[in-house]
Design a protein around this motif. Structure first.
Motif, PDB file in Angstrom:
ATOM      1  N   LYS A 183     -68.303  52.218 -11.306  1.00  9.94           N
ATOM      2  CA  LYS A 183     -67.501  52.490 -12.508  1.00  9.94           C
ATOM      3  C   LYS A 183     -68.282  52.194 -13.791  1.00  9.94           C
ATOM      4  O   LYS A 183     -68.365  53.031 -14.695  1.00  9.94           O
ATOM      5  CB  LYS A 183     -66.218  51.633 -12.509  1.00  9.94           C
ATOM      6  CG  LYS A 183     -65.375  51.789 -11.260  1.00  9.94           C
ATOM      7  CD  LYS A 183     -64.093  51.000 -11.354  1.00  9.94           C
ATOM      8  CE  LYS A 183     -64.284  49.484 -11.366  1.00  9.94           C
ATOM      9  NZ  LYS A 183     -64.801  48.954 -10.095  1.00  9.94           N
ATOM     10  N   SER A 202     -68.357  50.130  -6.929  1.00 12.15           N
ATOM     11  CA  SER A 202     -68.215  51.559  -6.632  1.00 12.15           C
ATOM     12  C   SER A 202     -68.927  52.437  -7.664  1.00 12.15           C
ATOM     13  O   SER A 202     -69.080  53.632  -7.450  1.00 12.15           O
ATOM     14  CB  SER A 202     -66.731  51.925  -6.568  1.00 12.15           C
ATOM     15  OG  SER A 202     -66.110  51.585  -7.788  1.00 12.15           O
ATOM     16  N   VAL A 210     -80.784  51.822  -4.602  1.00 15.80           N
ATOM     17  CA  VAL A 210     -79.328  51.724  -4.668  1.00 15.80           C
ATOM     18  C   VAL A 210     -78.811  52.987  -5.334  1.00 15.80           C
ATOM     19  O   VAL A 210     -79.208  53.306  -6.454  1.00 15.80           O
ATOM     20  CB  VAL A 210     -78.892  50.481  -5.480  1.00 15.80           C
ATOM     21  CG1 VAL A 210     -77.373  50.397  -5.520  1.00 15.80           C
ATOM     22  CG2 VAL A 210     -79.486  49.220  -4.881  1.00 15.80           C
ATOM     23  N   HIS A 268     -59.886  48.139 -12.470  1.00  8.93           N
ATOM     24  CA  HIS A 268     -59.646  48.124 -11.030  1.00  8.93           C
ATOM     25  C   HIS A 268     -58.208  47.699 -10.729  1.00  8.93           C
ATOM     26  O   HIS A 268     -57.851  47.462  -9.589  1.00  8.93           O
ATOM     27  CB  HIS A 268     -60.667  47.246 -10.298  1.00  8.93           C
ATOM     28  CG  HIS A 268     -60.693  45.827 -10.752  1.00  8.93           C
ATOM     29  ND1 HIS A 268     -61.701  45.340 -11.543  1.00  8.93           N
ATOM     30  CD2 HIS A 268     -59.836  44.813 -10.545  1.00  8.93           C
ATOM     31  CE1 HIS A 268     -61.464  44.064 -11.804  1.00  8.93           C
ATOM     32  NE2 HIS A 268     -60.326  43.719 -11.206  1.00  8.93           N
ATOM     33  N   PHE A 289     -80.905  53.112  -8.593  1.00 13.66           N
ATOM     34  CA  PHE A 289     -81.664  51.937  -9.033  1.00 13.66           C
ATOM     35  C   PHE A 289     -82.662  51.594  -7.959  1.00 13.66           C
ATOM     36  O   PHE A 289     -82.309  51.475  -6.792  1.00 13.66           O
ATOM     37  CB  PHE A 289     -80.735  50.744  -9.273  1.00 13.66           C
ATOM     38  CG  PHE A 289     -79.776  50.951 -10.415  1.00 13.66           C
ATOM     39  CD1 PHE A 289     -80.203  50.819 -11.729  1.00 13.66           C
ATOM     40  CD2 PHE A 289     -78.442  51.263 -10.176  1.00 13.66           C
ATOM     41  CE1 PHE A 289     -79.316  51.005 -12.778  1.00 13.66           C
ATOM     42  CE2 PHE A 289     -77.558  51.446 -11.224  1.00 13.66           C
ATOM     43  CZ  PHE A 289     -77.995  51.321 -12.534  1.00 13.66           C
ATOM     44  N   THR A 322     -71.474  51.813 -14.153  1.00 11.44           N
ATOM     45  CA  THR A 322     -72.627  52.714 -14.239  1.00 11.44           C
ATOM     46  C   THR A 322     -72.207  54.055 -14.836  1.00 11.44           C
ATOM     47  O   THR A 322     -72.886  54.597 -15.723  1.00 11.44           O
ATOM     48  CB  THR A 322     -73.236  52.931 -12.843  1.00 11.44           C
ATOM     49  OG1 THR A 322     -73.477  51.655 -12.249  1.00 11.44           O
ATOM     50  CG2 THR A 322     -74.515  53.712 -12.914  1.00 11.44           C
TER      51      THR A 322
END
Ligand SMILES: Nc1ncnc2c1ncn2[C@@H]1O[C@H](COP(=O)(O)OP(=O)(O)OP(=O)(O)O)[C@@H](O)[C@H]1O
Ligand SMILES: [Mg+2]
Lengths: 254, 406
Positions: free
Chosen positions: A48, A46, A22, A205, A15, A50
């Protein structure tokens, strides 16, 4: 036949935020076969979500390869991606995302409205079957605000199932639910996986949720940290039974 | 996505916000109702004007005196005296496109029959006047050339005069009435003509030989008006030209000077009257168009609100397989449905308003298919036009961002 539902090779997603870049996903590779139940774990940020967005064809990788059920995803147009999502993916979200003031069955019929091959009668039949699969045959005409959080999430799962997708993707699907209801949802997921052979990718998570899956992929800072087979899959049904008996009213979370 | 499904989705969305949708429609409803009612009134009055004028005799040509500057100071038209017997004779002799010419003078006064009296006007004309006006008698006969030559005190009375002087419906022919104290024998009764375009009662008149009026009632040698009729409807313009030339000769007007008279044909009258009502119609249509525009902007506004409100829904639909075009059509159909529904309500309201106007104010109205069809078409276009940008905005949303919109 092709057994590989997901093939990911050197996948990157970056990004641009002004001058900064990023790296949400950085060189991730793995394969998911038909019938697997995979959880994606990792701390916050972390990558996930994405990862799941790319798996669900909502987002495209910056570089790398993604083959979904034999289809090269990175070459497709926006419209083609939409059709692919409709045919191959079932989404379950943390916040259910049911259409308000719309009955359970109409919510479940929704994906089929975007698929010309179903007639009105078929839509209704398939929606009823899907609602039966999530044990909501008694709530067909209920509106979302007349159902508990767990029931709403089950409607959402029925909606994800109804188009016979090759893969169900869930992002923190138990995030808004209490322990008991979470176990109920996980029990449903395990049934769909073992009894109906559905391939499931489940982002969470919470480590205890990951115990219900057969395989756990752990991400860290956009990189693949671990990819392990779970040899001690827990039964959500047994966990549920081991919970202390509670008032039925506590089971219903608004 | 099939059309029925799209319609169902749009209908559901509209139903969810009934009050808001109704308020949004209001602009369209008022606009369409206004268009329907206004054009109905406009068309109605245009039609009634045309039938009335046709009833006056569409071949008729009217010549009136007017001032010209050669006489020095410009005079008021009503005081100008320029139409004479010579003019009538010249027209009768020389004109090829005319088949009747009659001078006319009129005087107001009181008519008395025994105990009944009625203030009316007496118009002095020649026998051919009845043909020019297309005005038959219900009873009796028109006065003769001999009556003209001798200035006999005979008359024809209109229906209004008949009613007021003979309230008991006595047989009027042969009776003698007094006008301005002069006795007149009634030899005929005119048929009913009704009101003219300007709302005057045409039946409130007594017709007498022009010679009688010019000698005995209000002594003058000038006519106030000359009436003529063209041989047929198509030659009125040629006849009018001819009249102008003959009259200029007769008045010995030099080249370059203005006419001291005006010539008007019925066709011109129809045109001028229809054109005023046409201007009115255009004006009203513009007003209605503006209210439709305002209504359209209202729809656009509410569609933007709707798209923003339902960003999450759009995101969800996209994630389960809706393409951009599906979302575009969904919102476009919603806005078209709003505008068309508004159009239907507007048309119904316009029809009711039209009926009320006819019923209570007695204005002539005529609802044309054209206005209804155009209203619907405009509504459809309004819906598409003002719904397009909000729908486009919706279809271009990014599914991930839309899903996480709060
Ligand atoms: N649209 C975006 N624009 C910029 N940066 C983004 C965007 N989406 C995600 N990121 C960044 O990518 C990284 C991974 O984000 P992601 O949402 O995948 O994390 P996650 O593992 O799902 O976290 P959580 O457990 O909190 O949901 C984060 O650093 C995030 O800030
Ligand atoms: Mg996340």
């Amino acid at each position: 036949m092709n057994n590989q539902i997901v093939v990911i090779k050197n996948l990157k997603r970056e990004f641009r935020m002004g001058a900064e870049t990023v790296r949400a996903l950085n060189d991730v590779s793995f394969v998911i076969n038909a019938g697997e139940f995979v959880t994606i774990m990792g701390s916050s940020g972390s990558g996930k979500t994405t990862m799941l967005n790319i798996l669900g064809c909502l987002d495209r990788p910056s570089s790398g390869e993604y083959i979904l059920d034999g289809v090269q995803v990175s070459k497709l147009s926006k419209s083609e991606l939409a059709v692919l999502r409709n045919n191959k993916i079932g989404f379950v979200f943390q916040s259910y995302n049911l259409l308000p003031r719309t009955s359970a069955i109409e919510n479940v019929e929704l994906p089929m409205l975007y698929n010309k091959k179903y007639s009105a009668k078929e839509r209704r039949e398939k929606a009823l079957t899907a609602l039966a699969a999530v044990k909501l045959s008694q709530r067909v005409n209920h509106l979302p605000n007349q159902m508990s959080g767990g029931q709403q999430q089950r409607v959402a799962i029925a909606r994800a199932l109804v188009n016979d997708p090759v893969m169900i993707l869930a992002d923190e699907a138990t995030g808004n639910l209490d322990t008991r209801t979470s176990y109920e949802i996980m029990m449903l997921m395990q049934e769909l996986n073992t009894d109906h052979g559905k391939t499931i990718v489940f982002v969470t998570h919470e480590p205890d949720i990951a115990l219900f899956s057969k395989r756990t992929i752990t991400l860290k800072d956009g990189k693949l940290l671990k990819d392990e087979i779970n040899n001690h899959v827990q039964s959500a049904r047994k966990m549920l039974e081991s919970l202390p008996a509670l008032d039925e009213s506590l089971n219903v979370k608004s | 996505m099939t059309l029925t499904n799209l319609l169902r989705i749009a209908w559901r969305a509209i139903n969810r916000n009934r009050m808001r949708t109704l308020l949004t429609m209001l602009g369209i409803i008022i606009g369409v109702a206004a268009v329907i009612a206004m054009t109905a009134i406009g068309e109605g009055s245009k039609q009634s004007i045309q039938t009335q004028i046709a009833g006056m005799g569409s071949n008729m040509i009217v010549i009136r005196p007017s001032s010209n500057v050669t006489a020095g100071a410009r005079l008021d038209n009503s005081t100008v005296q320029s139409l004479t017997e010579q003019d009538v004779i010249a027209l009768q002799k020389e004109a090829q496109f005319l088949n009747g010419v009659s001078g006319s003078v009129s005087a107001r006064g009181q008519a008395i029959n025994g105990a009944n009296n009625w203030t009316t006007s007496m118009q002095g004309v020649s026998p051919v006047y009845m043909q020019i006006r297309g005005w038959p008698l219900t009873d009796g006969n028109v006065f003769t050339d001999q009556d003209m030559a001798l200035a006999n005190k005979v008359c024809l009375i209109g229906q209004t005069v008949l009613k007021n002087l003979f309230p008991n419906a006595d047989y009027a022919i042969g009776k003698t009435i007094r006008f301005k104290n002069i006795p007149f024998r009634i030899i005929g009764v005119l048929s009913a003509k009704g009101e003219n375009t300007f709302g005057q009662d045409q039946d409130d008149v007594i017709l007498a030989p022009e010679t009688t009026v010019m000698k005995r009632i209000s002594p003058t040698t000038y006519y106030q008006t000359i009436f003529a009729s063209a041989v047929d409807e198509n030659s009125t313009d040629k006849a009018a030209n001819e009249i102008e030339n003959i009259m200029r000769d007769s008045h010995k007007l030099k080249k370059g000077t203005d006419d001291d008279f005006t010539v008007r044909t019925q066709a011109e009258l129809i045109n001028s009257l229809s054109s005023t009502s046409q201007i009115l119609t255009i004006l009203l249509t513009v007003i209605a168009g503006i209210s439709l525009l305002v209504g359209g902007i209202g729809i656009m506004n509410i569609m933007y609100v709707s798209v923003t409100e339902r960003t999450k829904e759009i995101g969800l639909r996209m994630s389960i397989g809706a393409r951009g075009i599906d979302i575009l059509l969904q919102f476009l159909i919603e806005s078209v449905l709003i505008s068309i529904t508004g159009g239907i309500i507007g048309v119904l309201l316009g029809l009711i308003a039209t009926q009320l106007v006819t019923y209570f104010i007695h204005w002539p109205t005529l609802v044309t298919h054209f206005s209804v069809v155009v209203s619907f078409l405009v509504c459809f276009i309004t819906g598409v036009f003002f719904g397009y940008y909000p729908a486009l905005k919706a279809s271009r949303l990014d599914p991930i961002e839309a899903l996480h919109y709060e």
